[in-house]
Design an enzyme around this catalytic site. Sequence first.
Site, PDB file in Angstrom:
ATOM      1  N   HIS A  71     -28.872  86.533 -18.704  1.00 21.79           N
ATOM      2  CA  HIS A  71     -29.585  85.438 -18.031  1.00 21.79           C
ATOM      3  C   HIS A  71     -29.053  85.254 -16.608  1.00 21.79           C
ATOM      4  CE1 HIS A  71     -31.934  84.320 -21.414  1.00 21.79           C
ATOM      5  NE2 HIS A  71     -30.941  83.855 -22.138  1.00 21.79           N
ATOM      6  N   CYS A 107     -15.712  63.752 -24.592  1.00 26.70           N
ATOM      7  CA  CYS A 107     -14.304  64.106 -24.841  1.00 26.70           C
ATOM      8  C   CYS A 107     -13.618  62.985 -25.624  1.00 26.70           C
ATOM      9  CB  CYS A 107     -13.578  64.372 -23.528  1.00 26.70           C
ATOM     10  SG  CYS A 107     -13.995  65.968 -22.782  1.00 26.70           S
ATOM     11  N   CYS A 165     -18.393  68.571 -23.810  1.00 24.93           N
ATOM     12  CA  CYS A 165     -18.012  67.666 -22.720  1.00 24.93           C
ATOM     13  C   CYS A 165     -19.166  67.525 -21.730  1.00 24.93           C
ATOM     14  CB  CYS A 165     -16.790  68.296 -22.034  1.00 24.93           C
ATOM     15  SG  CYS A 165     -16.406  67.659 -20.410  1.00 24.93           S
ATOM     16  N   CYS A 191     -13.304  68.216 -19.490  1.00 24.81           N
ATOM     17  CA  CYS A 191     -12.645  67.322 -18.523  1.00 24.81           C
ATOM     18  C   CYS A 191     -11.595  66.427 -19.168  1.00 24.81           C
ATOM     19  CB  CYS A 191     -13.687  66.484 -17.781  1.00 24.81           C
ATOM     20  SG  CYS A 191     -14.364  65.108 -18.744  1.00 24.81           S
ATOM     21  N   CYS A 222     -22.984  89.552 -23.140  1.00 16.70           N
ATOM     22  CA  CYS A 222     -23.710  88.600 -23.967  1.00 16.70           C
ATOM     23  C   CYS A 222     -25.052  88.281 -23.310  1.00 16.70           C
ATOM     24  CB  CYS A 222     -22.790  87.386 -24.105  1.00 16.70           C
ATOM     25  SG  CYS A 222     -23.544  85.816 -24.315  1.00 16.70           S
ATOM     26  N   CYS A 264     -14.458  62.184 -20.297  1.00 21.28           N
ATOM     27  CA  CYS A 264     -15.824  61.654 -20.426  1.00 21.28           C
ATOM     28  C   CYS A 264     -16.042  61.079 -21.830  1.00 21.28           C
ATOM     29  CB  CYS A 264     -16.832  62.761 -20.129  1.00 21.28           C
ATOM     30  SG  CYS A 264     -16.910  63.988 -21.445  1.00 21.28           S
ATOM     31  N   THR A 324     -26.114  85.567 -22.381  1.00 22.10           N
ATOM     32  CA  THR A 324     -25.908  84.651 -21.251  1.00 22.10           C
ATOM     33  C   THR A 324     -25.651  85.435 -19.967  1.00 22.10           C
ATOM     34  OG1 THR A 324     -24.907  83.140 -22.817  1.00 22.10           O
ATOM     35  CG2 THR A 324     -24.531  82.661 -20.502  1.00 22.10           C
ATOM     36  N   HIS A 339     -17.138  86.624 -21.035  1.00 24.19           N
ATOM     37  CA  HIS A 339     -16.345  85.605 -21.719  1.00 24.19           C
ATOM     38  C   HIS A 339     -16.053  85.994 -23.174  1.00 24.19           C
ATOM     39  CE1 HIS A 339     -20.624  84.709 -22.288  1.00 24.19           C
ATOM     40  NE2 HIS A 339     -20.244  84.487 -23.525  1.00 24.19           N
ATOM     41  N   GLU A 340     -16.372  87.218 -23.582  1.00 21.77           N
ATOM     42  CA  GLU A 340     -16.119  87.646 -24.975  1.00 21.77           C
ATOM     43  C   GLU A 340     -15.112  88.774 -24.900  1.00 21.77           C
ATOM     44  OE1 GLU A 340     -19.891  88.878 -26.624  1.00 21.77           O
ATOM     45  OE2 GLU A 340     -20.839  86.957 -26.214  1.00 21.77           O
TER      46      GLU A 340
HETATM   47  N1  LIG Z   1     -25.756  77.608 -29.357  1.00 23.67           N
HETATM   48  C1  LIG Z   1     -24.958  78.316 -28.583  1.00 23.67           C
HETATM   49  O1  LIG Z   1     -23.895  77.882 -28.168  1.00 23.67           O
HETATM   50  C2  LIG Z   1     -25.346  79.704 -28.225  1.00 23.67           C
HETATM   51  C3  LIG Z   1     -24.371  80.681 -27.998  1.00 23.67           C
HETATM   52  C4  LIG Z   1     -24.774  81.997 -27.716  1.00 23.67           C
HETATM   53  C5  LIG Z   1     -26.130  82.286 -27.648  1.00 23.67           C
HETATM   54  N2  LIG Z   1     -27.053  81.295 -27.843  1.00 23.67           N
HETATM   55  C6  LIG Z   1     -28.499  81.550 -27.838  1.00 23.67           C
HETATM   56  O2  LIG Z   1     -28.813  82.066 -29.115  1.00 23.67           O
HETATM   57  C7  LIG Z   1     -29.927  82.954 -29.020  1.00 23.67           C
HETATM   58  C8  LIG Z   1     -29.566  84.289 -29.629  1.00 23.67           C
HETATM   59  O3  LIG Z   1     -28.560  84.960 -28.893  1.00 23.67           O
HETATM   60  P1  LIG Z   1     -28.480  86.557 -28.932  1.00 23.67           P
HETATM   61  O4  LIG Z   1     -27.391  86.946 -28.016  1.00 23.67           O
HETATM   62  O5  LIG Z   1     -28.460  87.032 -30.336  1.00 23.67           O
HETATM   63  O6  LIG Z   1     -29.899  86.871 -28.230  1.00 23.67           O
HETATM   64  P2  LIG Z   1     -30.918  88.081 -28.394  1.00 23.67           P
HETATM   65  O7  LIG Z   1     -31.990  87.844 -27.380  1.00 23.67           O
HETATM   66  O8  LIG Z   1     -30.189  89.382 -28.386  1.00 23.67           O
HETATM   67  O9  LIG Z   1     -31.520  87.861 -29.866  1.00 23.67           O
HETATM   68  C9  LIG Z   1     -32.712  87.238 -30.141  1.00 23.67           C
HETATM   69  C10 LIG Z   1     -33.401  88.074 -31.204  1.00 23.67           C
HETATM   70  O10 LIG Z   1     -34.582  87.397 -31.628  1.00 23.67           O
HETATM   71  C11 LIG Z   1     -35.569  88.379 -31.883  1.00 23.67           C
HETATM   72  N3  LIG Z   1     -36.868  87.733 -31.846  1.00 23.67           N
HETATM   73  C12 LIG Z   1     -37.677  87.468 -30.786  1.00 23.67           C
HETATM   74  N4  LIG Z   1     -38.811  86.868 -31.195  1.00 23.67           N
HETATM   75  C13 LIG Z   1     -38.726  86.748 -32.530  1.00 23.67           C
HETATM   76  C14 LIG Z   1     -39.588  86.221 -33.518  1.00 23.67           C
HETATM   77  N5  LIG Z   1     -40.758  85.672 -33.210  1.00 23.67           N
HETATM   78  N6  LIG Z   1     -39.200  86.280 -34.810  1.00 23.67           N
HETATM   79  C15 LIG Z   1     -38.006  86.833 -35.146  1.00 23.67           C
HETATM   80  N7  LIG Z   1     -37.143  87.358 -34.243  1.00 23.67           N
HETATM   81  C16 LIG Z   1     -37.509  87.314 -32.954  1.00 23.67           C
HETATM   82  C17 LIG Z   1     -35.348  89.421 -30.799  1.00 23.67           C
HETATM   83  O11 LIG Z   1     -35.892  90.668 -31.149  1.00 23.67           O
HETATM   84  C18 LIG Z   1     -33.823  89.452 -30.693  1.00 23.67           C
HETATM   85  O12 LIG Z   1     -33.246  90.456 -31.502  1.00 23.67           O
HETATM   86  C19 LIG Z   1     -30.270  83.011 -27.546  1.00 23.67           C
HETATM   87  O13 LIG Z   1     -31.296  82.065 -27.286  1.00 23.67           O
HETATM   88  C20 LIG Z   1     -28.991  82.585 -26.875  1.00 23.67           C
HETATM   89  O14 LIG Z   1     -29.221  82.046 -25.593  1.00 23.67           O
HETATM   90  C21 LIG Z   1     -26.681  80.022 -28.140  1.00 23.67           C
HETATM   91 ZN   LIG Z   2     -21.421  84.866 -25.185  1.00 24.25          ZN
HETATM   92 ZN   LIG Z   3     -15.348  65.620 -20.930  1.00 24.37          ZN
END
Ligand SMILES: NC(=O)c1ccc[n+]([C@@H]2O[C@H](COP(=O)([O-])OP(=O)(O)OC[C@H]3O[C@@H](n4cnc5c(N)ncnc54)[C@H](O)[C@@H]3O)[C@@H](O)[C@H]2O)c1
Ligand SMILES: [Zn+2]
Ligand SMILES: [Zn+2]
Length: 342
Positions: free
Chosen positions: A42, A96, A104, A90, A37, A93, A39, A60-61
């Site tokens: 990162h 939770c 959390c 937890c 993923c 908190c 993450t 985690h997937e």
């Molecule tokens: N809310 C949550 O719990 C949660 C969970 C998982 C991931 N995320 C976040 O969600 C986002 C997406 O995750 P992902 O795994 O698909 O990431 P990813 O980086 O693979 O996808 C992002 C996409 O956005 C495109 N992009 C970049 N600039 C752009 C623009 N100006 N216009 C249109 N598209 C554009 C990229 O080409 C890419 O395909 C990430 O920021 C990630 O950290 C959040």
């Molecule tokens: Zn993930």
């Molecule tokens: Zn908690």
Amino acid sequence: MQAAYFEGNRTLRVGEGAAVEPGPGQVRIEVAFCGICGTDLHLYHGAMAQRLTLPHVMGHEMTGRIAALGAGVTGWKAGDRVTVRPLDPCGMCPACAAGHSHICHNLKFIGIDTPGALQGSWTVPAHTLHRLPEGLTMREGALVEPVAVACHDVRMSGLARGEQAVVIGGGPIGILVALVARARGGRVLMAEVNPFRLQLARELGIEAANPLETDIVALVNERTGGAGADVVFEVSGSGAGADLMTKLPRTRGRIVVVAIYGEAPKVDLFRFFWRELKLAGARVYEAEDFEQALELAAAGELPLEKLITDVVPLGRVEEALQRMEGGGACMKILVDCAGEIQ
Ligand SMILES: NC(=O)c1ccc[n+]([C@@H]2O[C@H](COP(=O)([O-])OP(=O)(O)OC[C@H]3O[C@@H](n4cnc5c(N)ncnc54)[C@H](O)[C@@H]3O)[C@@H](O)[C@H]2O)c1
Ligand SMILES: [Zn+2]
Ligand SMILES: [Zn+2]
């Protein structure tokens, strides 16, 4: 058992590890597949380093089969096919107590704060388990976690049948948001800059346009008789995406921020005043989102197999992370954690 150990400084090593016998309330799972993923990428780049204990096992997937049960675990048996909702709240908190344990204040994300699934054998709390329905393959099941993210996002948006949604960013999460929104009866337009991902979205029947070539605001106005979109999902994590998101909604339209930003983006608050917009954040998922994700996936409503662009052995995780870095011709990369390591 083999595991992929992240040693910091953009280095992964595959080596022999010891399976952890499950303590009270835990289970040990033989991992089949684990998706990589954003993450994980990162982490590989050094983000959240203060949360990791090196060497760290990411991931985690996943899907797998229960191999051993710790004391006091009921309702499960060895051999059960499962996936894991990788959250360990937890329970004490204010979040939770308010019923928001998925966010959390002291949330442990399993795979970041504790070891993850990029290994042959993984030991986790039994409360994280979800049963894989028959008919869902181990490969498809490894996408249930990101599908649950999408189910949560769409639920938080309040999308109703027939409403126009725009998804900015068509990575693995964005494309799943688009597919879940469509499965819920929404009309969907996706904005994505990566040509491979644009093409894949179109092959799946999603209307998709490149904001570098097409005026997305004009296109949305055309699709909605000048009204604007009912719901906008920002899933790109880009400054350009955060800028575009406020230009698209109708009066009293909703924006859901799913993406995580490297630095705080500039957001045009004037648009919130002008059109009485609503903004919501959406983070991970609740148990019901996982159940919905399993249901949608098992019903064959999501073309999950088409999103899996690569399956690699544990020994190739580093190479896979480097491919994802390029933002090139890939969508979801799975790691075969049970097979040969090379
Ligand atoms: N809310 C949550 O719990 C949660 C969970 C998982 C991931 N995320 C976040 O969600 C986002 C997406 O995750 P992902 O795994 O698909 O990431 P990813 O980086 O693979 O996808 C992002 C996409 O956005 C495109 N992009 C970049 N600039 C752009 C623009 N100006 N216009 C249109 N598209 C554009 C990229 O080409 C890419 O395909 C990430 O920021 C990630 O950290 C959040
Ligand atoms: Zn993930
Ligand atoms: Zn908690």
